[in-house]
Design a protein around this motif. Structure first.
Motif, PDB file in Angstrom:
ATOM      1  N   PRO A   1       0.824  -1.213   0.000  1.00  0.00           N
ATOM      2  CA  PRO A   1       0.000   0.000   0.000  1.00  0.00           C
ATOM      3  C   PRO A   1       0.857   1.262   0.000  1.00  0.00           C
ATOM      4  O   PRO A   1       1.989   1.268   0.498  1.00  0.00           O
ATOM      5  CB  PRO A   1      -0.791  -0.130   1.301  1.00  0.00           C
ATOM      6  N   ILE A   2       0.310   2.309  -0.558  1.00  0.00           N
ATOM      7  CA  ILE A   2       0.951   3.627  -0.497  1.00  0.00           C
ATOM      8  C   ILE A   2       0.367   4.333   0.723  1.00  0.00           C
ATOM      9  O   ILE A   2      -0.839   4.593   0.788  1.00  0.00           O
ATOM     10  CB  ILE A   2       0.681   4.456  -1.766  1.00  0.00           C
TER      11      ILE A   2
ATOM     12  N   GLY B   1       2.969   8.840   2.310  1.00  0.00           N
ATOM     13  CA  GLY B   1       3.222   8.720   0.876  1.00  0.00           C
ATOM     14  C   GLY B   1       4.238   7.660   0.514  1.00  0.00           C
ATOM     15  O   GLY B   1       4.592   7.509  -0.653  1.00  0.00           O
ATOM     16  N   ARG B   2       4.720   6.919   1.512  1.00  0.00           N
ATOM     17  CA  ARG B   2       5.738   5.908   1.246  1.00  0.00           C
ATOM     18  C   ARG B   2       5.113   4.577   0.829  1.00  0.00           C
ATOM     19  O   ARG B   2       3.977   4.264   1.190  1.00  0.00           O
ATOM     20  CB  ARG B   2       6.633   5.719   2.465  1.00  0.00           C
TER      21      ARG B   2
ATOM     22  N   GLU C   1       1.708   3.871   9.003  1.00  0.00           N
ATOM     23  CA  GLU C   1       2.885   4.290   9.777  1.00  0.00           C
ATOM     24  C   GLU C   1       2.526   5.122  11.001  1.00  0.00           C
ATOM     25  O   GLU C   1       3.320   5.228  11.937  1.00  0.00           O
ATOM     26  CB  GLU C   1       3.859   5.050   8.874  1.00  0.00           C
ATOM     27  N   ASP C   2       1.348   5.715  10.983  1.00  0.00           N
ATOM     28  CA  ASP C   2       0.942   6.501  12.151  1.00  0.00           C
ATOM     29  C   ASP C   2       0.210   5.646  13.186  1.00  0.00           C
ATOM     30  O   ASP C   2      -0.313   6.161  14.183  1.00  0.00           O
ATOM     31  CB  ASP C   2       0.062   7.682  11.733  1.00  0.00           C
ATOM     32  N   GLY C   3       0.158   4.316  12.971  1.00  0.00           N
ATOM     33  CA  GLY C   3      -0.447   3.405  13.935  1.00  0.00           C
ATOM     34  C   GLY C   3      -1.922   3.149  13.721  1.00  0.00           C
ATOM     35  O   GLY C   3      -2.513   2.307  14.407  1.00  0.00           O
ATOM     36  N   ARG C   4      -2.567   3.845  12.812  1.00  0.00           N
ATOM     37  CA  ARG C   4      -3.997   3.645  12.559  1.00  0.00           C
ATOM     38  C   ARG C   4      -4.199   2.533  11.537  1.00  0.00           C
ATOM     39  O   ARG C   4      -3.410   2.370  10.614  1.00  0.00           O
ATOM     40  CB  ARG C   4      -4.634   4.937  12.025  1.00  0.00           C
TER      41      ARG C   4
END
Length: 530
Positions: free
Chosen positions: A195-196, A201-202, A223-226
């Protein structure tokens, strides 16, 4: 007029062997109703735009072009064909190349798709777009007929959507193929979908928490844990490179692809993925990788071997195409020493072509290099001979070489023989950069001195019109008269004493090109020096 389609049925050249296998595949598919006879036969090559196009890129496209032409001849134009070059430009940037301007400015974009990373050269909308442009310019300079496809465009435009939905439906089957190929640690986090990240955006290498085949959606931890749910379509995700290979074959209907030996172990995986997605894998051809002069694999990172630009500084591109054509399944060393031989082999094949019967012409490499229409050849001086002329004439430009060439081959001019004029320039550059630094002259032995003195004297009094053959006979005769049991030793001595190298061209041809009196003076100078 020769019907080459008949000769192609039994031709031994490797492009025809591949073309016949491809024809069989297409005929079987038409018979089975898997395709129509009007559907174009798709040839594909791939390109990784993280770096500049290189000699491997050239080799893959030129060889695929040869197979495409062989197939068109074999089938007498029965099927339409297309060659597509796909850029994997949605890959995340793994590292910043040292060669770009201000590389530190790009570090914040690591792992982002290459078509999102800003263009450090300031000429295009993204780094990926810049490299894609460089690829197209590279291919265009050689006149390749191809269609360019951006993976990013294919993902975002919906071109891959049907196969991406099917991949979601076949998620477990794909995992069953992939997991046995991975180490234990990698298996724990693996997913064929990347996934992007909506937050960064990674391109994310994370496991899927849920795959909804009916909706075509995947859920993962961002990446933010959500936990985030994204569609597999529309460019919201891309596929890991091995599943992507097979998915692309299925989505684009690829019929033929070749790749280097480094892909060989993974080729069965690509094929299994394509079958899972409902597509018959294409005909495949694995070629050997080039080695450097030490026998080590050529690496862009190491910078060993030769780039296309370096080869073309010293030789025409047809000589590089010949080197790619010859024995593609044999590992060959690719370094500067192979260039002169490749040039002269190309010239020899070109010269032979019009004199051959059609059955031999279709096996001749120049038939494949020039798509069945080699140009007329009229190059009276070999590349090796030109380099040795440069060695003794020490010209500052090619016009000085032409004085010798025109005496040797009256009626030739740069205008009437443009290839020969190009070769003269190549010879000067190659000699300056590679031959001259390695030259080692030696003094003759007393035995050799006596023979060389006589050769000089006989050249000065030689009354016949000088030709390559009679000057070769004269040199041969002097060596025999002076008791050289192995005349190779005699000619080797001439090369080492006069030219500062252990090998050289046919000496009679050299003397005829340089001039009999000039050759005699060259001998006298060497004897005086030693």
């Amino acid at each position: 007029m020769t019907d080459f389609s008949v000769l192609a049925q039994t031709a031994k050249a490797w492009p025809f062997e591949l073309a016949r296998a491809l024809e069989k595949r297409v005929a079987e598919q038409v018979k089975a109703g898997e395709r129509t006879a009007e559907a174009p036969v798709i040839f594909e090559t791939g390109y990784g735009p993280s770096g500049l196009p290189h000699i491997g890129t050239f080799g893959e496209v030129v060889r695929t072009t040869m197979v495409r032409h062989a197939f068109e001849v074999l089938t007498a134009g029965k099927y339409a064909t297309r060659l597509i070059c796909v850029s994997d430009d949605m890959d995340g940037m793994r590292k910043v190349p040292d060669t770009v301007p201000n590389p530190k400015s790009l570090e914040q974009y690591l792992q982002m798709p290459l078509t999102v990373v800003p263009d450090p050269f300031g000429t295009h909308t993204s780094y990926g777009a810049h490299m894609n442009s460089r690829l197209c310019a590279f291919l265009d300079q050689f006149g390749f007929k191809y269609e360019f496809l951006s993976a990013t465009d294919c993902y975002k435009s919906g071109r891959f959507d049907a196969m991406l939905r099917r991949a979601a439906e076949k998620y477990q089957a794909i995992m069953d193929v992939m997991l046995p190929t991975l180490g234990e640690e990698r298996r724990a986090t693996y997913s064929p979908f990347l996934p992007i990240s909506p937050s960064t955006g990674r391109v994310l290498y994370v496991p899927m928490k849920h795959v909804d085949a009916a909706k075509g959606e995947v859920t993962f931890t961002d990446e933010d844990g959500r936990d985030v749910t994204l569609p597999v379509t529309g460019g919201a995700v891309k596929m890991q490179w091995k599943p992507d290979f097979g998915m692309r074959w299925a989505a684009l209907g690829v019929d033929f692809e070749m790749f280097g030996k480094d892909h060989q172990a993974n080729a069965p995986v690509y094929s299994k993925i394509a079958r899972i997605l409902g597509h018959r894998p294409p005909e495949q051809y694995v070629y050997e990788l080039f080695l450097d002069e030490k026998g080590e694999k050529i690496s862009k990172t190491k910078g060993n071997g030769i780039s296309v630009e370096q080869w073309l500084a010293y030789a025409p591109d047809e000589s590089l195409a010949l080197y790619q054509f010859q024995k593609p399944r044999v590992a060959k060393k690719l370094h500067f020493d192979v260039i002169p031989k490749a040039v002269d082999e190309y010239l020899t094949f070109l010269e032979k072509f019009p004199k051959e019967e059609p059955a031999a012409q279709i096996e001749n490499p120049v038939w494949h290099i020039h798509s069945g229409a080699p140009p007329a050849a009229d190059v009276p001086v070999s590349f090796a001979l030109l380099m040795n002329l440069v060695a003794v004439a020490n010209p500052t430009d090619t016009s000085q070489l032409w004085g010798f060439i025109q005496r040797y081959a009256p009626g030739t001019t740069p205008a009437t023989h443009p290839l020969l004029d190009e070769l003269a320039g190549y010879a000067m550059r190659y000699y300056r950069d590679f031959v001259l630094p390695a030259k080692t002259y030696r003094a003759p032995t007393e035995h050799e001195r006596g023979a060389m003195a006589e050769l000089s004297a006989r050249l000065k009094t030689f009354d016949d019109a000088p030709t390559s053959d009679n000057l070769q006979t004269l040199t041969f005769s002097v060596g025999t008269d002076h008791g050289f049991e192995n005349l190779r030793d005699w000619f080797k001595a001439l090369y080492e004493v006069l030219l500062g190298q252990s090998q050289g061209p046919r000496f009679g041809s050299f003397a005829a090109l340089y001039g009999q009196s000039e050759t005699a003076a060259l001998i006298d100078e060497a004897l005086a020096r030693g």
